[in-house]
Motif scaffolding. Sequence first.
Motif, PDB file in Angstrom:
ATOM      1  N   ASN A   1       6.561 -29.813  63.542  1.00  0.00           N
ATOM      2  CA  ASN A   1       7.550 -30.433  62.652  1.00  0.00           C
ATOM      3  C   ASN A   1       7.021 -30.573  61.231  1.00  0.00           C
ATOM      4  O   ASN A   1       7.773 -30.396  60.260  1.00  0.00           O
ATOM      5  N   VAL A   2       5.741 -30.891  61.070  1.00  0.00           N
ATOM      6  CA  VAL A   2       5.171 -30.952  59.724  1.00  0.00           C
ATOM      7  C   VAL A   2       5.052 -29.542  59.141  1.00  0.00           C
ATOM      8  O   VAL A   2       5.333 -29.321  57.958  1.00  0.00           O
ATOM      9  N   ARG A   3       4.658 -28.587  59.962  1.00  0.00           N
ATOM     10  CA  ARG A   3       4.564 -27.214  59.477  1.00  0.00           C
ATOM     11  C   ARG A   3       5.918 -26.692  59.013  1.00  0.00           C
ATOM     12  O   ARG A   3       6.000 -25.880  58.088  1.00  0.00           O
ATOM     13  N   LYS A   4       6.967 -27.134  59.650  1.00  0.00           N
ATOM     14  CA  LYS A   4       8.306 -26.716  59.235  1.00  0.00           C
ATOM     15  C   LYS A   4       8.599 -27.120  57.795  1.00  0.00           C
ATOM     16  O   LYS A   4       9.099 -26.317  57.004  1.00  0.00           O
TER      17      LYS A   4
ATOM     18  N   ARG B   1      -1.680 -31.015  50.849  1.00  0.00           N
ATOM     19  CA  ARG B   1      -0.370 -30.379  51.052  1.00  0.00           C
ATOM     20  C   ARG B   1       0.719 -31.345  51.474  1.00  0.00           C
ATOM     21  O   ARG B   1       1.905 -31.044  51.329  1.00  0.00           O
ATOM     22  N   VAL B   2       0.322 -32.492  52.002  1.00  0.00           N
ATOM     23  CA  VAL B   2       1.291 -33.438  52.557  1.00  0.00           C
ATOM     24  C   VAL B   2       1.139 -34.798  51.888  1.00  0.00           C
ATOM     25  O   VAL B   2       0.017 -35.268  51.668  1.00  0.00           O
TER      26      VAL B   2
ATOM     27  N   GLY C   1       9.237 -24.982  54.188  1.00  0.00           N
ATOM     28  CA  GLY C   1      10.528 -25.073  53.528  1.00  0.00           C
ATOM     29  C   GLY C   1      11.700 -25.305  54.450  1.00  0.00           C
ATOM     30  O   GLY C   1      12.856 -25.335  54.001  1.00  0.00           O
ATOM     31  N   HIS C   2      11.433 -25.498  55.746  1.00  0.00           N
ATOM     32  CA  HIS C   2      12.516 -25.814  56.683  1.00  0.00           C
ATOM     33  C   HIS C   2      12.583 -27.328  56.837  1.00  0.00           C
ATOM     34  O   HIS C   2      11.803 -27.936  57.556  1.00  0.00           O
ATOM     35  N   GLY C   3      13.509 -27.933  56.126  1.00  0.00           N
ATOM     36  CA  GLY C   3      13.582 -29.385  56.111  1.00  0.00           C
ATOM     37  C   GLY C   3      12.748 -29.953  54.984  1.00  0.00           C
ATOM     38  O   GLY C   3      11.782 -29.333  54.517  1.00  0.00           O
ATOM     39  N   ARG C   4      13.141 -31.146  54.533  1.00  0.00           N
ATOM     40  CA  ARG C   4      12.419 -31.787  53.433  1.00  0.00           C
ATOM     41  C   ARG C   4      11.472 -32.869  53.915  1.00  0.00           C
ATOM     42  O   ARG C   4      10.432 -33.123  53.292  1.00  0.00           O
TER      43      ARG C   4
END
Length: 254
Positions: A170-173, A201-202, A177-180
Amino acid sequence: MRNQTTALQCALLACTLAGAHAQALDVRVAAQETLEPKWIHDGERLSGICPDVMAAIERIEPRLHFTGFHRASRSLSAIETGLDTGALDAACGLVSSPRRLAIGQPVGKPLYPVRHHLAVRRNDPVTIESEADLARLGDLVTTQRSPVFTERLREAGVRIDDATDDNRVNVRKILAGHGRFAYVNDLTLRYLIRTEGWQDRVRVLPVVLGDEPTYFWVGHKADPALAPLLGAALDKLKASGELDRIYARWSDAP
Protein backbone atom coordinates in the motif's frame (compact mmCIF):
# COMPACT_ATOMS: atom_id res chain seq x y z
CA MET A 1 -21.49 -29.67 61.43
CA ARG A 2 -21.67 -32.70 59.11
CA ASN A 3 -23.43 -30.60 56.47
CA GLN A 4 -20.73 -27.92 56.71
CA THR A 5 -18.01 -30.57 56.35
CA THR A 6 -19.74 -32.10 53.35
CA ALA A 7 -20.14 -28.67 51.71
CA LEU A 8 -16.47 -27.91 52.32
CA GLN A 9 -15.41 -31.25 50.86
CA CYS A 10 -17.55 -30.63 47.77
CA ALA A 11 -16.06 -27.17 47.33
CA LEU A 12 -12.53 -28.55 47.63
CA LEU A 13 -13.36 -31.29 45.13
CA ALA A 14 -14.75 -28.72 42.69
CA CYS A 15 -11.60 -26.62 43.02
CA THR A 16 -9.45 -29.71 42.50
CA LEU A 17 -11.35 -30.68 39.38
CA ALA A 18 -11.22 -27.14 38.05
CA GLY A 19 -7.49 -27.01 38.71
CA ALA A 20 -6.95 -30.33 36.97
CA HIS A 21 -9.04 -29.13 34.02
CA ALA A 22 -6.88 -26.00 33.72
CA GLN A 23 -3.54 -27.75 34.16
CA ALA A 24 -2.78 -27.82 30.46
CA LEU A 25 -4.55 -25.91 27.72
CA ASP A 26 -3.44 -25.90 24.11
CA VAL A 27 -4.50 -22.49 22.80
CA ARG A 28 -4.97 -22.44 19.03
CA VAL A 29 -3.83 -19.13 17.54
CA ALA A 30 -3.15 -18.05 13.95
CA ALA A 31 -0.48 -15.58 12.90
CA GLN A 32 -1.83 -12.57 11.03
CA GLU A 33 -0.59 -11.88 7.52
CA THR A 34 1.53 -8.86 6.57
CA LEU A 35 1.28 -6.89 9.79
CA GLU A 36 4.82 -6.21 10.94
CA PRO A 37 6.15 -5.95 13.60
CA LYS A 38 3.12 -7.49 15.29
CA TRP A 39 3.98 -10.64 13.33
CA ILE A 40 7.24 -10.87 11.36
CA HIS A 41 7.65 -13.79 8.96
CA ASP A 42 11.23 -14.52 7.92
CA GLY A 43 11.19 -17.83 6.12
CA GLU A 44 10.43 -20.45 8.76
CA ARG A 45 11.24 -18.04 11.59
CA LEU A 46 8.42 -16.12 13.24
CA SER A 47 9.01 -13.17 15.56
CA GLY A 48 7.36 -9.93 16.62
CA ILE A 49 5.18 -8.50 19.37
CA CYS A 50 2.64 -11.32 19.51
CA PRO A 51 5.18 -14.19 19.57
CA ASP A 52 7.02 -12.35 22.37
CA VAL A 53 3.80 -11.78 24.32
CA MET A 54 2.80 -15.45 24.01
CA ALA A 55 6.24 -16.61 25.13
CA ALA A 56 6.00 -14.31 28.16
CA ILE A 57 2.54 -15.67 28.99
CA GLU A 58 3.80 -19.26 28.84
CA ARG A 59 6.66 -18.40 31.21
CA ILE A 60 4.39 -17.10 33.96
CA GLU A 61 1.42 -19.40 33.27
CA PRO A 62 2.74 -22.87 32.33
CA ARG A 63 -0.80 -24.23 32.02
CA LEU A 64 -1.15 -22.32 28.72
CA HIS A 65 0.54 -23.46 25.53
CA PHE A 66 0.01 -21.61 22.25
CA THR A 67 -0.14 -23.72 19.10
CA GLY A 68 -0.80 -23.38 15.39
CA PHE A 69 0.66 -19.94 14.70
CA HIS A 70 3.89 -21.34 13.21
CA ARG A 71 2.07 -23.37 10.56
CA ALA A 72 0.36 -20.73 8.43
CA SER A 73 -0.70 -17.09 8.46
CA ARG A 74 -4.25 -15.91 7.94
CA SER A 75 -5.99 -12.72 6.97
CA LEU A 76 -7.79 -10.74 9.64
CA SER A 77 -11.18 -11.87 8.36
CA ALA A 78 -10.04 -15.52 8.43
CA ILE A 79 -8.90 -15.11 12.05
CA GLU A 80 -12.31 -13.72 12.97
CA THR A 81 -13.97 -16.66 11.22
CA GLY A 82 -11.74 -19.04 13.16
CA LEU A 83 -12.85 -17.51 16.46
CA ASP A 84 -16.48 -17.66 15.34
CA THR A 85 -16.41 -21.32 14.32
CA GLY A 86 -14.21 -22.48 17.17
CA ALA A 87 -11.32 -23.44 14.88
CA LEU A 88 -9.25 -20.88 16.81
CA ASP A 89 -9.33 -20.32 20.56
CA ALA A 90 -7.73 -16.87 20.74
CA ALA A 91 -6.32 -13.99 18.70
CA CYS A 92 -3.52 -11.62 19.61
CA GLY A 93 -3.59 -7.85 19.30
CA LEU A 94 -7.03 -6.86 18.01
CA VAL A 95 -9.04 -3.72 18.69
CA SER A 96 -12.68 -3.98 19.69
CA SER A 97 -15.51 -4.10 17.17
CA PRO A 98 -19.17 -5.21 17.22
CA ARG A 99 -18.26 -8.27 15.16
CA ARG A 100 -15.52 -9.33 17.57
CA LEU A 101 -17.69 -8.75 20.63
CA ALA A 102 -20.27 -11.07 19.07
CA ILE A 103 -17.78 -13.93 18.67
CA GLY A 104 -15.38 -13.43 21.57
CA GLN A 105 -14.18 -11.27 24.43
CA PRO A 106 -11.08 -9.20 25.19
CA VAL A 107 -9.22 -10.47 28.25
CA GLY A 108 -6.70 -8.87 30.56
CA LYS A 109 -5.00 -5.52 30.23
CA PRO A 110 -4.44 -3.95 26.79
CA LEU A 111 -1.36 -5.20 24.95
CA TYR A 112 -0.44 -1.91 23.27
CA PRO A 113 -2.09 1.10 21.60
CA VAL A 114 -2.73 1.32 17.88
CA ARG A 115 -2.81 4.73 16.19
CA HIS A 116 -3.54 5.25 12.52
CA HIS A 117 -1.67 7.79 10.44
CA LEU A 118 -1.51 8.93 6.83
CA ALA A 119 1.65 8.61 4.79
CA VAL A 120 2.28 10.67 1.66
CA ARG A 121 5.16 11.14 -0.75
CA ARG A 122 7.91 13.22 0.81
CA ASN A 123 7.45 16.18 -1.56
CA ASP A 124 3.67 16.35 -1.08
CA PRO A 125 2.85 19.52 0.94
CA VAL A 126 -0.69 18.45 1.81
CA THR A 127 -2.07 18.90 5.33
CA ILE A 128 -4.98 16.90 6.75
CA GLU A 129 -6.85 17.52 9.99
CA SER A 130 -9.68 14.99 9.79
CA GLU A 131 -11.44 12.29 7.80
CA ALA A 132 -13.73 15.04 6.49
CA ASP A 133 -10.67 16.71 4.92
CA LEU A 134 -9.83 13.46 3.15
CA ALA A 135 -13.36 13.13 1.84
CA ARG A 136 -13.38 16.73 0.54
CA LEU A 137 -10.10 16.24 -1.31
CA GLY A 138 -11.41 13.12 -3.01
CA ASP A 139 -7.95 11.56 -3.39
CA LEU A 140 -7.54 7.79 -3.24
CA VAL A 141 -6.37 6.28 0.08
CA THR A 142 -4.64 2.88 0.09
CA THR A 143 -5.25 0.79 3.18
CA GLN A 144 -5.51 -2.77 4.40
CA ARG A 145 -8.93 -4.31 4.82
CA SER A 146 -10.28 -3.71 8.30
CA PRO A 147 -13.82 -3.94 9.67
CA VAL A 148 -12.95 -1.17 12.13
CA PHE A 149 -10.75 1.58 10.72
CA THR A 150 -11.35 1.21 6.98
CA GLU A 151 -15.12 1.24 7.39
CA ARG A 152 -14.88 4.52 9.28
CA LEU A 153 -13.14 6.07 6.30
CA ARG A 154 -15.78 4.73 3.94
CA GLU A 155 -18.57 6.04 6.14
CA ALA A 156 -16.92 9.49 5.99
CA GLY A 157 -16.99 9.35 2.19
CA VAL A 158 -13.27 8.69 1.64
CA ARG A 159 -12.23 6.90 -1.56
CA ILE A 160 -10.56 3.64 -0.55
CA ASP A 161 -8.32 1.08 -2.22
CA ASP A 162 -8.17 -1.95 0.09
CA ALA A 163 -7.31 -4.52 -2.56
CA THR A 164 -4.48 -5.90 -0.43
CA ASP A 165 -3.82 -6.40 3.27
CA ASP A 166 -0.10 -5.82 2.70
CA ASN A 167 0.83 -2.42 4.12
CA ARG A 168 4.20 -2.53 2.37
CA VAL A 169 2.39 -2.79 -0.97
CA ASN A 170 0.00 0.00 0.00
CA VAL A 171 2.87 2.42 0.68
CA ARG A 172 4.59 1.36 -2.53
CA LYS A 173 1.40 2.17 -4.40
CA ILE A 174 1.45 5.83 -3.34
CA LEU A 175 5.17 6.06 -4.13
CA ALA A 176 4.31 4.84 -7.64
CA GLY A 177 1.53 7.41 -7.98
CA HIS A 178 -1.42 5.10 -7.32
CA GLY A 179 -3.27 6.95 -4.62
CA ARG A 180 -2.14 9.95 -2.62
CA PHE A 181 -2.38 8.65 0.94
CA ALA A 182 -1.56 5.37 2.68
CA TYR A 183 -3.53 4.74 5.86
CA VAL A 184 -1.36 2.62 8.18
CA ASN A 185 -1.00 2.08 11.92
CA ASP A 186 1.95 3.95 13.43
CA LEU A 187 3.83 0.85 14.61
CA THR A 188 3.80 -0.79 11.19
CA LEU A 189 4.45 2.47 9.37
CA ARG A 190 7.56 3.29 11.43
CA TYR A 191 8.82 -0.26 10.97
CA LEU A 192 8.37 -0.16 7.19
CA ILE A 193 10.03 3.25 6.82
CA ARG A 194 13.08 1.96 8.73
CA THR A 195 13.37 -1.42 7.05
CA GLU A 196 12.62 -0.21 3.51
CA GLY A 197 14.79 2.91 3.76
CA TRP A 198 11.90 5.23 2.94
CA GLN A 199 13.02 8.10 5.21
CA ASP A 200 13.66 10.35 2.18
CA ARG A 201 10.60 9.21 0.24
CA VAL A 202 7.75 9.09 2.73
CA ARG A 203 6.32 11.74 5.03
CA VAL A 204 3.99 10.84 7.93
CA LEU A 205 1.28 13.39 8.61
CA PRO A 206 0.87 14.27 12.31
CA VAL A 207 -2.90 13.78 12.44
CA VAL A 208 -4.08 10.62 14.25
CA LEU A 209 -7.25 9.28 12.62
CA GLY A 210 -7.70 6.30 14.92
CA ASP A 211 -6.43 5.57 18.44
CA GLU A 212 -7.52 2.44 20.32
CA PRO A 213 -6.04 -0.23 22.59
CA THR A 214 -5.43 -3.76 21.34
CA TYR A 215 -6.25 -6.86 23.38
CA PHE A 216 -5.85 -10.59 23.41
CA TRP A 217 -9.23 -12.04 22.44
CA VAL A 218 -10.75 -15.38 23.43
CA GLY A 219 -13.48 -16.93 21.31
CA HIS A 220 -16.82 -17.76 22.88
CA LYS A 221 -16.38 -21.41 21.87
CA ALA A 222 -13.00 -21.78 23.57
CA ASP A 223 -12.51 -23.76 26.78
CA PRO A 224 -14.15 -21.77 29.63
CA ALA A 225 -10.93 -22.06 31.65
CA LEU A 226 -8.96 -20.10 29.06
CA ALA A 227 -10.26 -16.56 29.54
CA PRO A 228 -9.56 -16.27 33.29
CA LEU A 229 -6.12 -17.90 33.01
CA LEU A 230 -5.08 -15.76 30.05
CA GLY A 231 -6.52 -12.58 31.54
CA ALA A 232 -4.71 -13.09 34.85
CA ALA A 233 -1.41 -13.76 33.06
CA LEU A 234 -1.73 -10.60 30.97
CA ASP A 235 -2.56 -8.55 34.06
CA LYS A 236 0.64 -9.80 35.71
CA LEU A 237 2.70 -8.95 32.62
CA LYS A 238 1.23 -5.47 32.55
CA ALA A 239 1.89 -4.92 36.24
CA SER A 240 5.51 -6.06 35.88
CA GLY A 241 6.07 -3.76 32.91
CA GLU A 242 6.81 -6.66 30.55
CA LEU A 243 4.05 -5.79 28.06
CA ASP A 244 5.37 -2.25 27.80
CA ARG A 245 8.94 -3.51 27.38
CA ILE A 246 7.90 -5.80 24.53
CA TYR A 247 6.10 -2.95 22.77
CA ALA A 248 9.04 -0.58 23.24
CA ARG A 249 11.49 -3.17 21.92
CA TRP A 250 9.55 -3.65 18.69
CA SER A 251 8.69 0.04 18.31
CA ASP A 252 12.40 0.69 17.79
CA ALA A 253 13.26 -2.55 16.00
CA PRO A 254 15.42 -2.13 12.87
